[in-house]
Design a protein around this motif. Structure first.
Motif, short mmCIF file in Angstrom:
data_model
loop_
_atom_site.label_atom_id
_atom_site.label_comp_id
_atom_site.label_asym_id
_atom_site.label_seq_id
_atom_site.Cartn_x
_atom_site.Cartn_y
_atom_site.Cartn_z
N ALA A 40 -4.80 60.08 -24.65
CA ALA A 40 -4.33 58.81 -25.21
C ALA A 40 -3.38 58.12 -24.25
N VAL A 41 -3.64 56.85 -24.02
CA VAL A 41 -2.80 55.99 -23.18
C VAL A 41 -1.99 55.09 -24.11
N GLU A 42 -0.68 55.23 -24.05
CA GLU A 42 0.17 54.39 -24.88
C GLU A 42 0.81 53.32 -24.00
N LEU A 43 0.31 52.11 -24.15
CA LEU A 43 0.83 50.99 -23.38
C LEU A 43 2.06 50.41 -24.06
N PRO A 44 3.04 50.01 -23.27
CA PRO A 44 4.23 49.41 -23.88
C PRO A 44 3.89 48.08 -24.55
N GLN A 45 4.53 47.85 -25.68
CA GLN A 45 4.33 46.60 -26.41
C GLN A 45 5.44 45.64 -26.00
N THR A 46 5.10 44.67 -25.20
CA THR A 46 6.11 43.74 -24.72
C THR A 46 5.58 42.32 -24.80
N PRO A 47 6.42 41.39 -25.25
CA PRO A 47 5.98 40.00 -25.31
C PRO A 47 6.08 39.31 -23.95
N TYR A 48 6.71 39.98 -23.00
CA TYR A 48 6.95 39.37 -21.69
C TYR A 48 6.03 39.98 -20.65
N VAL A 49 5.03 39.23 -20.25
CA VAL A 49 4.10 39.70 -19.23
C VAL A 49 4.16 38.72 -18.07
N ILE A 50 4.48 39.25 -16.91
CA ILE A 50 4.60 38.42 -15.71
C ILE A 50 3.36 38.63 -14.85
N GLY A 51 2.59 37.58 -14.69
CA GLY A 51 1.40 37.64 -13.86
C GLY A 51 0.44 38.71 -14.33
N ASP A 52 -0.03 39.48 -13.38
CA ASP A 52 -1.01 40.52 -13.67
C ASP A 52 -0.37 41.89 -13.86
N VAL A 53 0.94 41.93 -14.08
CA VAL A 53 1.66 43.19 -14.17
C VAL A 53 1.10 44.07 -15.30
N PHE A 54 0.90 43.50 -16.48
CA PHE A 54 0.40 44.28 -17.60
C PHE A 54 -0.99 44.83 -17.31
N GLU A 55 -1.87 43.98 -16.78
CA GLU A 55 -3.24 44.43 -16.48
C GLU A 55 -3.23 45.53 -15.41
N ASP A 56 -2.35 45.39 -14.41
CA ASP A 56 -2.25 46.42 -13.37
C ASP A 56 -1.76 47.74 -13.96
N MET A 57 -0.76 47.65 -14.84
CA MET A 57 -0.23 48.85 -15.48
C MET A 57 -1.30 49.50 -16.36
N GLN A 58 -2.02 48.68 -17.11
CA GLN A 58 -3.08 49.19 -17.98
C GLN A 58 -4.15 49.90 -17.15
N LYS A 59 -4.54 49.28 -16.06
CA LYS A 59 -5.56 49.88 -15.18
C LYS A 59 -5.05 51.20 -14.60
N SER A 60 -3.81 51.21 -14.16
CA SER A 60 -3.23 52.42 -13.57
C SER A 60 -3.16 53.56 -14.59
N MET A 61 -2.76 53.25 -15.81
CA MET A 61 -2.66 54.28 -16.84
C MET A 61 -4.04 54.83 -17.22
N HIS A 62 -5.04 53.96 -17.26
CA HIS A 62 -6.40 54.43 -17.55
C HIS A 62 -6.93 55.29 -16.40
N GLU A 63 -6.62 54.90 -15.17
CA GLU A 63 -7.05 55.70 -14.02
C GLU A 63 -6.41 57.08 -14.06
N HIS A 64 -5.13 57.13 -14.45
CA HIS A 64 -4.46 58.42 -14.57
C HIS A 64 -5.14 59.26 -15.65
N GLY A 65 -5.45 58.64 -16.79
CA GLY A 65 -6.16 59.35 -17.87
C GLY A 65 -7.50 59.89 -17.39
N ASP A 66 -8.23 59.07 -16.63
CA ASP A 66 -9.52 59.51 -16.08
C ASP A 66 -9.33 60.72 -15.16
N LYS A 67 -8.26 60.71 -14.37
CA LYS A 67 -7.98 61.82 -13.45
C LYS A 67 -7.66 63.09 -14.23
N VAL A 68 -6.83 62.98 -15.26
CA VAL A 68 -6.47 64.14 -16.08
C VAL A 68 -7.73 64.71 -16.74
N LEU A 69 -8.59 63.83 -17.27
CA LEU A 69 -9.82 64.30 -17.91
C LEU A 69 -10.80 64.90 -16.91
#
Length: 141
Positions: A40-69
C-alpha cells in the motif's frame, strides 16, 4: 480451516519478511492456494501542489512499491501457486481489508509491526486489520 486465497500485506520490513515465510509455509501445504501480495502506497493529502511535485512523488512511491514487490516475487518464485502482486494507493489498513474483500481472500497474513518499527505487540496497521477484518488474520511476530 481450508484456505483458497491468502493476501499477504508486505512492506519489505523484517517482520513482513517473517510474514512472507509463513505465507510460503501455508502455500507449500497446498499448491492450489492462491497468494495475493499487496503493497500500500499512502500519498500525503495536501491542498498545495507545486508544479509536478505531487505526480513525481506519486510515481516515485509506486516505483518503490514495485521494487519491494519484485523482491517478494523473487522469494516466492519457487512455489507452483498462482500469485499476483499489487501496489494500491490508500491507507494501508483499509487498503488491505478492501483488497482482501475484492479478491475474495479467506486469510490475511500480516506482520505485527511495519516499517515504523514501534516496539509494541501490534502496530497500528495490524491492530486495525485484526479488529476490522471479516476473515481470519494471521499476525506474525
Amino acid at each position: 480451516m481450508f484456505c483458497e486465497k491468502v493476501v499477504l500485506a508486505y512492506d519489505g520490513s523484517d517482520v513482513a519478511e517473517q510474514a512472507l515465510e509463513k505465507t510460503v509455509a501455508i502455500a507449500e501445504a497446498n499448491a492450489s492456494i492462491q497468494i495475493s501480495v499487496l503493497y500500500a502506497v499512502e500519498l500525503p493529502q495536501t491542498p498545495y501542489v507545486i508544479g509536478d511535485v505531487f505526480e513525481d512523488m506519486q510515481k516515485s512511491m509506486h516505483e518503490h512499491g514495485d521494487k519491494v514487490l519484485a523482491e517478494a516475487n523473487e522469494k516466492l518464485e519457487g512455489l507452483p501457486n498462482q500469485m499476483d502482486f499489487t501496489v494500491v494507493e490508500g491507507k494501508a489498513p483499509r487498503a488491505i481489508l478492501e483488497h482482501a474483500t475484492d479478491q475474495d481472500c479467506d486469510l490475511i497474513v500480516i506482520g505485527s509491526r511495519g516499517l515504523t518499527g514501534v516496539k509494541e505487540l501490534l502496530g497500528s496497521t495490524s491492530h486495525y486489520v485484526v479488529h476490522h477484518s471479516d476473515v481470519p488474520v494471521l499476525v506474525v511476530r
